[in-house]
Motif scaffolding. Structure first.
Motif, short mmCIF file in Angstrom:
data_model
loop_
_atom_site.label_atom_id
_atom_site.label_comp_id
_atom_site.label_asym_id
_atom_site.label_seq_id
_atom_site.Cartn_x
_atom_site.Cartn_y
_atom_site.Cartn_z
N ALA A 259 0.83 -1.21 0.00
CA ALA A 259 0.00 0.00 0.00
C ALA A 259 0.87 1.26 0.00
CB ALA A 259 -0.92 -0.01 1.22
N PHE A 260 1.89 1.31 0.83
CA PHE A 260 2.73 2.50 0.91
C PHE A 260 3.53 2.69 -0.38
CE2 PHE A 260 2.50 1.80 5.65
CZ PHE A 260 1.69 2.90 5.89
N GLN A 261 3.93 1.59 -1.01
CA GLN A 261 4.65 1.69 -2.26
C GLN A 261 3.76 2.25 -3.36
OE1 GLN A 261 8.02 0.94 -2.50
NE2 GLN A 261 7.78 2.02 -4.45
N ALA A 262 2.50 1.81 -3.37
CA ALA A 262 1.54 2.33 -4.35
C ALA A 262 1.33 3.83 -4.15
CB ALA A 262 0.21 1.59 -4.21
N ALA A 263 1.22 4.27 -2.89
CA ALA A 263 1.04 5.70 -2.63
C ALA A 263 2.29 6.47 -3.06
CB ALA A 263 0.78 5.91 -1.14
N LEU A 264 3.45 5.89 -2.86
CA LEU A 264 4.69 6.57 -3.20
C LEU A 264 4.87 6.68 -4.71
CD1 LEU A 264 7.01 7.82 -1.57
CD2 LEU A 264 8.26 5.68 -1.82
N GLU A 265 4.36 5.72 -5.45
CA GLU A 265 4.46 5.77 -6.90
C GLU A 265 3.66 6.94 -7.48
OE1 GLU A 265 3.20 2.01 -8.27
OE2 GLU A 265 5.03 0.94 -7.68
N LYS A 266 2.51 7.22 -6.88
CA LYS A 266 1.67 8.31 -7.37
C LYS A 266 2.00 9.64 -6.69
CE LYS A 266 -0.79 5.93 -10.26
NZ LYS A 266 -0.67 6.20 -11.72
N SER A 267 2.75 9.57 -5.57
CA SER A 267 3.13 10.80 -4.86
C SER A 267 4.58 10.68 -4.43
CB SER A 267 2.22 11.02 -3.65
OG SER A 267 2.58 12.18 -2.95
N PRO A 268 5.52 10.81 -5.42
CA PRO A 268 6.94 10.66 -5.08
C PRO A 268 7.37 11.63 -3.98
CG PRO A 268 6.59 10.70 -7.46
CD PRO A 268 5.29 11.08 -6.84
N GLY A 269 8.13 11.10 -3.05
CA GLY A 269 8.60 11.93 -1.94
C GLY A 269 7.59 12.12 -0.83
N ASN A 270 6.46 11.43 -0.92
CA ASN A 270 5.45 11.56 0.13
C ASN A 270 6.02 11.08 1.47
OD1 ASN A 270 3.09 10.52 1.87
ND2 ASN A 270 2.05 11.70 0.27
N GLU A 271 6.09 11.97 2.45
CA GLU A 271 6.74 11.65 3.72
C GLU A 271 5.98 10.58 4.49
OE1 GLU A 271 7.28 15.22 5.91
OE2 GLU A 271 8.72 16.09 4.49
N ASP A 272 4.66 10.61 4.42
CA ASP A 272 3.87 9.60 5.13
C ASP A 272 4.13 8.21 4.55
OD1 ASP A 272 2.74 11.49 6.79
OD2 ASP A 272 1.02 11.84 5.49
N ALA A 273 4.22 8.14 3.23
CA ALA A 273 4.48 6.84 2.60
C ALA A 273 5.89 6.35 2.94
CB ALA A 273 4.30 6.95 1.09
N ILE A 274 6.86 7.27 2.94
CA ILE A 274 8.24 6.88 3.26
C ILE A 274 8.32 6.37 4.70
CG2 ILE A 274 10.57 7.79 3.60
CD1 ILE A 274 10.01 9.72 1.27
N ARG A 275 7.68 7.10 5.62
CA ARG A 275 7.68 6.65 7.01
C ARG A 275 6.97 5.31 7.16
NH1 ARG A 275 6.86 12.24 8.27
NH2 ARG A 275 4.62 11.93 8.22
N GLY A 276 5.87 5.15 6.40
CA GLY A 276 5.13 3.89 6.46
C GLY A 276 5.97 2.72 6.00
N LEU A 277 6.73 2.91 4.90
CA LEU A 277 7.59 1.83 4.41
C LEU A 277 8.68 1.48 5.43
CD1 LEU A 277 8.10 2.78 0.64
CD2 LEU A 277 6.99 0.72 1.54
N LYS A 278 9.21 2.52 6.07
CA LYS A 278 10.24 2.27 7.08
C LYS A 278 9.66 1.49 8.26
CE LYS A 278 13.71 4.66 9.87
NZ LYS A 278 14.28 5.99 10.24
N ARG A 279 8.47 1.86 8.68
CA ARG A 279 7.84 1.15 9.80
C ARG A 279 7.49 -0.28 9.41
NH1 ARG A 279 2.86 4.08 12.23
NH2 ARG A 279 3.18 2.37 13.74
N ALA A 280 7.12 -0.48 8.15
CA ALA A 280 6.69 -1.81 7.72
C ALA A 280 7.82 -2.84 7.79
CB ALA A 280 6.15 -1.74 6.29
N GLU A 281 9.07 -2.39 7.74
CA GLU A 281 10.20 -3.32 7.76
C GLU A 281 10.21 -4.19 9.03
OE1 GLU A 281 12.30 -4.05 5.44
OE2 GLU A 281 11.48 -2.58 4.04
N ASN A 282 9.82 -3.60 10.16
CA ASN A 282 9.86 -4.33 11.43
C ASN A 282 8.48 -4.53 12.05
OD1 ASN A 282 12.75 -4.48 11.53
ND2 ASN A 282 12.79 -2.32 12.14
#
Length: 569
Positions: A259-282
């Protein structure tokens, strides 16, 4: 009538009073304040009555009162005066319109005229303005006002159109930029970008034709069309961010990353998506720790729960659940410790176990140091513990004293004084125990001295020491077997024993300190038991020295003291 009144009022009349009885009338009465006031009031009302009659009298004749006729004459206006006033108003309006249009015309003259349509409009406005000024010079005020009013409307339209030109150009450029920026939304809003470009082309044609206002209106429509794509893009990004957040709360790592990757594809640099991807790792490990913390929390193992939440928060610093859980578990742990300590302290307080109560109250205050009720209870427990300790130590001293354990009693009284220096009973007990201890020490010392003297056969001295010991002995103390034996010995050995001495009548015989030298052939003496040195002396002979032990109960043989060893022999 008015003129007649005025002419008649100017004439002077001479009035001749004729009175046949002149000189025969009585003298007039004098005026007083009461008469003056009466005549004044009466005269006032009389004048009102006369004025009313005069005013109403013409109404009976011509149908109008004097006041109505005066008002009618005052409000009447000549026809010639009304025409002059209307002309003045029209002139003022025309001149005012001329002034306003002149200022507006000066403003639009300063605007750039870089389009043929604008140039034609400006020529028309200038021409109309000169025609209106000609009407103003010919004093045709109404026509001039109408002409200036029309010119003003044209100037206003010109100004709005000129202003719209800049806005329209800016809007067109904005549309082209926005179409490029919204390229990511093409698949999310099919046909919207194409329609916006078509509408923009129409506006561009109006812009070229000089219809700036129309072009601006068309461009506004294109912008509104692009907002659909913008909204679609925003909705898509927002929905995926929301989906990702929900997946994070469930610990679904793969779904969250998707989901966060999809949001990032349509909104490059989106801080919420970047933080979400980082949180998803763990997030899978974080979720497991959160579940573990919740289980510990349900079992009231708050310390373990806080530890699990802290570990989760260390992996995911954005996890509000972990942060809140750690704070909550830590708070519950503190509250549990505090409640347990306070409960134990209260129970100990009831059974007067002050040491336990003090310890538990102090444990409770380590958790919440500012709890006023616990501070008060701790203070009370310490005061009670102090009182009980004083009483206990004092009672212990009394008990030891009753058992004649004076050293222990003195220690107990001293312990009491350490707790409460001003305790009078303890102070007296301490002194009393000390006195008895000193008496006992003196008693033992004297007994030892008496025994030592008795061992040296100094029975008289031993007897005196023994009597001193008996005088210092506490009354309660019973004599030991050792003391009784010593007493019996001393009683026996302090009775004199008769001893017989024999000599040659020429030898001087002395018995220690008991008898000075003397000469005799036979003599008996009563001597107190002890060890004595017997000496015999005679001129020309060697001295004779011998030891004599005198003991009661044993009759000694006769002691012979003679000096027989001559120096000549």
């Amino acid at each position: 009538m008015a003129e007649e009144t005025e002419s008649s009022s100017g004439k002077k009349h001479r009035v001749i009073h004729w009175n046949p009885d002149a000189g025969n009338e009585q003298t007039a009465r004098r005026w007083t304040w009461r008469r003056i006031a009466g005549w004044s009031v009466g005269g006032f009302f009389a004048l009102l009555l006369v004025a009313g009659l005069i005013n109403r009298l013409p109404k009976l004749v011509v149908g109008k009162s004097i006041s109505e006729m005066i008002l009618a004459r005052g409000t009447a206006v000549p026809s010639g005066s009304a025409d002059a006033s209307a002309t003045f108003v029209t002139q003022a309006k025309a001149e005012q319109a001329h002034e306003m249009v002149t200022k507006s015309l000066a403003e639009i003259r300063r605007m750039p005229q870089d389009h043929p349509v604008q140039l034609d409009q400006m020529i028309f406005i200038e021409k109309s303005f000169r025609e209106a000024e000609g009407m103003l010079e010919n004093r045709d005020w109404a026509a001039a006002y109408t002409a200036f009013d029309a010119v003003g409307r044209d100037i206003d339209a010109y100004g709005k159109n000129a202003k719209a030109k800049g806005e329209a150009k800016q809007a067109y450029d904005t549309i082209l930029v926005r179409v490029k920026d919204l390229e990511l939304a093409r698949s999310l809003a099919p046909g919207v970008l194409e329609n916006a470009l078509v509408v923009a082309g129409t506006g561009r044609k109006l812009l070229e034709d000089g219809n700036f206002t129309g072009a601006k209106r068309v461009f506004d429509g294109a912008v509104a069309e692009l907002k659909k794509a913008d909204q679609a893009l925003a909705d898509y990004v927002r929905e995926n961010l929301l989906t990702g957040q929900k997946a994070l709360t469930k610990g679904e790592k793969a779904e969250a990353k998707k989901a966060f990757q999809a949001a990032l594809e349509k909104s490059p640099g989106n801080e919420d998506a970047i933080r979400g991807l980082k949180r998803a790792e763990n997030i899978d490990r974080v979720y497991a720790l959160l579940q573990q913390g919740q289980n510990f929390e349900k079992q009231t193992h708050y310390a373990e729960a806080a530890d699990s939440y802290q570990k989760a928060f260390a992996l995911d610093a954005m996890s509000a659940v972990a942060q809140e859980g750690a704070a909550r578990a830590a708070r519950l742990e503190k509250e549990t410790k505090f409640a347990a300590a306070q409960s134990a302290a209260d129970a100990a307080f009831k059974r007067r176990d002050w040491a336990k109560a003090i310890t538990e109250y102090e444990n409770a205050l380590k958790v919440y140091p500012t709890k006023g009720d616990v501070q008060t209870a701790l203070k009370t427990a310490k005061e009670n513990a102090h009182k009980d300790a004083v009483q206990k130590a004092l009672a212990k001293g009394y008990a030891y004293e009753n058992q004649h354990q004076w050293k222990e009693a003195r220690d107990a009284y001293n312990e009491t004084l350490q707790l409460e220096p001003d305790q009078q009973d303890a102070r007296e007990g301490y002194i009393r125990a000390g006195n008895v201890i000193r008496a006992l020490l003196e008693y033992d010392r004297l007994i030892d001295a008496a025994e030592e003297l008795a061992n040296k056969a100094e029975f008289q001295a031993a007897y005196r020491r023994f009597n001193d010991a008996m005088n210092s002995k506490p009354t309660y103390l019973e004599a030991s077997d050792r003391v009784l034996q010593l007493r019996a010995l001393l009683v026996q050995q302090t009775q004199p024993v008769e001893v017989t001495f024999k000599s040659d009548g020429k030898t001087w015989v002395s018995i220690g300190t008991f008898k000075a030298p003397s000469q005799f052939e036979s003599a008996s003496f009563k001597i107190y038991p002890g060890d004595y040195q017997v000496k015999g002396s005679r001129r020309g002979y060697r001295d004779v020295n011998m030891s004599l032990q005198v003991r009661n109960g044993t009759q000694p043989p006769a002691v012979v003291v003679e000096c027989t060893d001559s120096f000549k022999g």
